[in-house]
Design a protein around this motif. Sequence first.
Motif, PDB file in Angstrom:
ATOM      1  N   ARG A 209       0.626  -1.271  -0.155  1.00 33.86           N
ATOM      2  CA  ARG A 209       0.002  -0.042   0.141  1.00 33.86           C
ATOM      3  C   ARG A 209       0.819   1.159  -0.056  1.00 33.86           C
ATOM      4  N   GLU A 210       1.900   1.318   0.740  1.00 37.00           N
ATOM      5  CA  GLU A 210       2.841   2.320   0.853  1.00 37.00           C
ATOM      6  C   GLU A 210       3.517   2.460  -0.499  1.00 37.00           C
ATOM      7  N   SER A 211       4.151   1.473  -1.199  1.00 41.11           N
ATOM      8  CA  SER A 211       4.677   1.670  -2.361  1.00 41.11           C
ATOM      9  C   SER A 211       3.800   2.022  -3.415  1.00 41.11           C
ATOM     10  N   ALA A 212       2.263   1.630  -3.287  1.00 38.90           N
ATOM     11  CA  ALA A 212       1.439   2.185  -4.419  1.00 38.90           C
ATOM     12  C   ALA A 212       1.043   3.617  -4.180  1.00 38.90           C
ATOM     13  N   GLN A 213       1.127   4.084  -2.836  1.00 42.30           N
ATOM     14  CA  GLN A 213       0.702   5.394  -2.711  1.00 42.30           C
ATOM     15  C   GLN A 213       1.960   6.553  -3.052  1.00 42.30           C
ATOM     16  N   LYS A 214       3.263   5.961  -3.074  1.00 43.32           N
ATOM     17  CA  LYS A 214       4.261   6.777  -3.382  1.00 43.32           C
ATOM     18  C   LYS A 214       4.376   6.823  -5.086  1.00 43.32           C
ATOM     19  N   ALA A 215       4.081   5.618  -5.729  1.00 44.72           N
ATOM     20  CA  ALA A 215       3.880   5.510  -7.269  1.00 44.72           C
ATOM     21  C   ALA A 215       2.780   6.471  -7.652  1.00 44.72           C
ATOM     22  N   LEU A 216       1.863   6.501  -7.054  1.00 42.70           N
ATOM     23  CA  LEU A 216       0.559   7.324  -7.355  1.00 42.70           C
ATOM     24  C   LEU A 216       0.969   8.857  -7.355  1.00 42.70           C
ATOM     25  N   ASP A 217       1.616   9.203  -5.856  1.00 38.40           N
ATOM     26  CA  ASP A 217       2.023  10.493  -5.696  1.00 38.40           C
ATOM     27  C   ASP A 217       2.906  11.061  -6.716  1.00 38.40           C
ATOM     28  N   LYS A 218       3.900  10.161  -6.951  1.00 39.51           N
ATOM     29  CA  LYS A 218       5.115  10.585  -8.115  1.00 39.51           C
ATOM     30  C   LYS A 218       4.507  10.869  -9.239  1.00 39.51           C
ATOM     31  N   ARG A 219       3.343  10.267  -9.812  1.00 43.39           N
ATOM     32  CA  ARG A 219       2.571  10.445 -10.890  1.00 43.39           C
ATOM     33  C   ARG A 219       1.591  11.794 -10.976  1.00 43.39           C
ATOM     34  N   GLY A 220       1.543  12.170  -9.832  1.00 43.05           N
ATOM     35  CA  GLY A 220       0.316  13.227  -9.784  1.00 43.05           C
ATOM     36  C   GLY A 220      -0.824  12.925  -9.741  1.00 43.05           C
ATOM     37  N   ILE A 221      -1.258  11.559  -9.493  1.00 42.86           N
ATOM     38  CA  ILE A 221      -2.753  10.778  -9.581  1.00 42.86           C
ATOM     39  C   ILE A 221      -3.292  11.663  -8.392  1.00 42.86           C
ATOM     40  N   PHE A 222      -4.596  12.046  -8.661  1.00 42.55           N
ATOM     41  CA  PHE A 222      -5.458  12.679  -7.767  1.00 42.55           C
ATOM     42  C   PHE A 222      -6.224  11.568  -7.174  1.00 42.55           C
ATOM     43  N   LEU A 223      -6.413  11.320  -5.958  1.00 41.52           N
ATOM     44  CA  LEU A 223      -7.158  10.529  -5.017  1.00 41.52           C
ATOM     45  C   LEU A 223      -8.383  11.110  -4.598  1.00 41.52           C
ATOM     46  N   ASP A 224      -9.571  10.525  -4.748  1.00 38.86           N
ATOM     47  CA  ASP A 224     -10.783  10.872  -4.114  1.00 38.86           C
ATOM     48  C   ASP A 224     -11.347   9.759  -3.353  1.00 38.86           C
ATOM     49  N   LEU A 225     -11.058   9.858  -2.123  1.00 35.52           N
ATOM     50  CA  LEU A 225     -11.463   8.851  -1.106  1.00 35.52           C
ATOM     51  C   LEU A 225     -12.768   9.213  -0.473  1.00 35.52           C
ATOM     52  N   GLU A 226     -13.381   8.111   0.083  1.00 40.30           N
ATOM     53  CA  GLU A 226     -14.567   8.166   0.634  1.00 40.30           C
ATOM     54  C   GLU A 226     -15.807   8.881  -0.508  1.00 40.30           C
ATOM     55  N   THR A 227     -15.526   8.681  -1.552  1.00 36.81           N
ATOM     56  CA  THR A 227     -16.319   9.280  -2.612  1.00 36.81           C
ATOM     57  C   THR A 227     -17.043   8.122  -3.308  1.00 36.81           C
ATOM     58  N   LYS A 228     -18.423   8.594  -3.787  1.00 38.36           N
ATOM     59  CA  LYS A 228     -19.344   7.876  -4.327  1.00 38.36           C
ATOM     60  C   LYS A 228     -19.521   8.221  -5.803  1.00 38.36           C
ATOM     61  N   VAL A 229     -19.616   7.477  -6.586  1.00 35.59           N
ATOM     62  CA  VAL A 229     -20.011   7.852  -8.065  1.00 35.59           C
ATOM     63  C   VAL A 229     -21.652   7.974  -8.231  1.00 35.59           C
ATOM     64  N   GLU A 230     -22.018   9.105  -8.523  1.00 37.58           N
ATOM     65  CA  GLU A 230     -23.751   9.213  -8.546  1.00 37.58           C
ATOM     66  C   GLU A 230     -23.884   8.810 -10.017  1.00 37.58           C
ATOM     67  N   SER A 231     -23.291   9.425 -10.962  1.00 35.18           N
ATOM     68  CA  SER A 231     -23.727   9.131 -12.279  1.00 35.18           C
ATOM     69  C   SER A 231     -22.748   9.342 -13.336  1.00 35.18           C
ATOM     70  N   ILE A 232     -22.804   8.875 -14.563  1.00 39.33           N
ATOM     71  CA  ILE A 232     -21.688   9.254 -15.472  1.00 39.33           C
ATOM     72  C   ILE A 232     -22.536   9.444 -16.554  1.00 39.33           C
ATOM     73  N   THR A 233     -22.056  10.276 -17.523  1.00 35.98           N
ATOM     74  CA  THR A 233     -22.502  10.852 -18.770  1.00 35.98           C
ATOM     75  C   THR A 233     -21.440  10.790 -19.904  1.00 35.98           C
ATOM     76  N   GLN A 234     -21.660  11.359 -21.142  1.00 36.92           N
ATOM     77  CA  GLN A 234     -20.399  11.229 -22.179  1.00 36.92           C
ATOM     78  C   GLN A 234     -19.193  11.988 -21.660  1.00 36.92           C
ATOM     79  N   ASP A 235     -19.510  13.117 -21.075  1.00 31.87           N
ATOM     80  CA  ASP A 235     -18.575  13.901 -20.899  1.00 31.87           C
ATOM     81  C   ASP A 235     -18.170  14.282 -19.353  1.00 31.87           C
ATOM     82  N   ASN A 236     -18.837  13.941 -18.457  1.00 33.85           N
ATOM     83  CA  ASN A 236     -18.878  14.183 -17.172  1.00 33.85           C
ATOM     84  C   ASN A 236     -19.081  13.124 -16.313  1.00 33.85           C
ATOM     85  N   ILE A 237     -18.605  13.439 -14.952  1.00 28.54           N
ATOM     86  CA  ILE A 237     -18.885  12.061 -13.895  1.00 28.54           C
ATOM     87  C   ILE A 237     -19.248  13.048 -12.817  1.00 28.54           C
TER      88      ILE A 237
END
Length: 405
Positions: A209-237
């Motif tokens: 988990r720690e190695s993965a977190q470092k890899a995500l941080d290094k690549r600037g990948i944004f994390l949305d934790l405790e987040t639920k997907v409500e709906s998806i359209t062609q251009d939005n989430i």
Amino acid sequence: MPQPLSQQPARICILGGGFGGLYTALRLSQFPWESNSQSQQKPEIVLVDQSDRFLFSPLLYELLTGELQTWEIAPPFAEILQNTNIRFCQAAVSGIDIDNMHVHLHDGVDIACDRLVLALGGETPLDMVPGATSYAYPFRTITDAYRLEERLRILTQSNLDKIRIAIIGAGYSGVELACKLSDRLGEKGRFRLIEVSDQILRTSPEFNRESAQKALDKRGIFLDLETKVESITQDNISLEYKNQIDTIPVDLVIWTAGNRVNQIVRNLPLKQNQRGQVSTQPTLQVLDYPHIFALGDIADCQDAEGQQVPATAQSAFQQADYTAWNIWASLTNRPLLPFRYQHLGEMMALGIDNATLTGLGLKLDGDFAYLARRLAYLYRMPTLDHQLKVGFNWLARPIIEALSK
């Protein structure tokens, strides 16, 4: 249970050609079968899958980065089974009569059998969120990988300054995809990894988990934790975080969250848990149906020690040996063995030429973990012939690439 097919050897029907089904079939074909009585003649083994290829799913991510080719991770069943007595049938299952031991296929063919193996695997539950079925891309099969590859090609060739990608689910598949695609797209990619729980890789060892977190941080990948997907359209989430809905523009949504039991299996009148998994004995025999075996994603199994067996490729790989033995034992009047699960550790790719590994007393990340992961998966390839072909290619490819520069 019907009587064995008259004047014929026993027939074993295996539904699903993933790790559980294919490896059970291969192991069964290697057992010694005496010919001094009808019940111990070499049985007919029929393997049914709707695809024409086996998929070594833990390496599916490498297709998207060009690290591996289709033939390496998805060899045709015809090639894998060519030197065996296993009969392959490419078809989708339309129904199963468990009382009369008949399997009905979509092409109209019926298969009567004396032993039945349920190894149909899981499916991605896209119908849980409005718009997901139409606009989200699952990542489970070789077809999914091809669809995603085509979408990435179109986006890469477009005039977009940034390609905005949302990945649903921060388990193994989501994290590995995020890192691989980030390395592929470089500065052009902008990633969000969306997870309903409060951390990534909830069931993973802390080191991974720690190695993965470092890899995500290094690549600037944004994390949305405790987040639920409500709906998806062609251009939005649309995302819900702490009762607030936020709608974000996206160019691609990839869905990796959840795993649902195949509908055919859920419809069977078998004892199942809340997730629809079939309840089994430690011998992997279905409760009340000793001639039916279940393994892999669809099995709710506690092993000989009473520990719950996780629904992973590693589990299915191990269960296949026991399933094959117990079918052989049940047909040759030998004792059946209760499954004993061995946790061999966990490996995951974290981008190109990078991985993390925890298990058997080892904790590795970086180049050594990447190499160890490759070697471990090479060992688990379905046949020696395929191992040799792939292993030679992995050795020769860097040399050929270096000489061509």
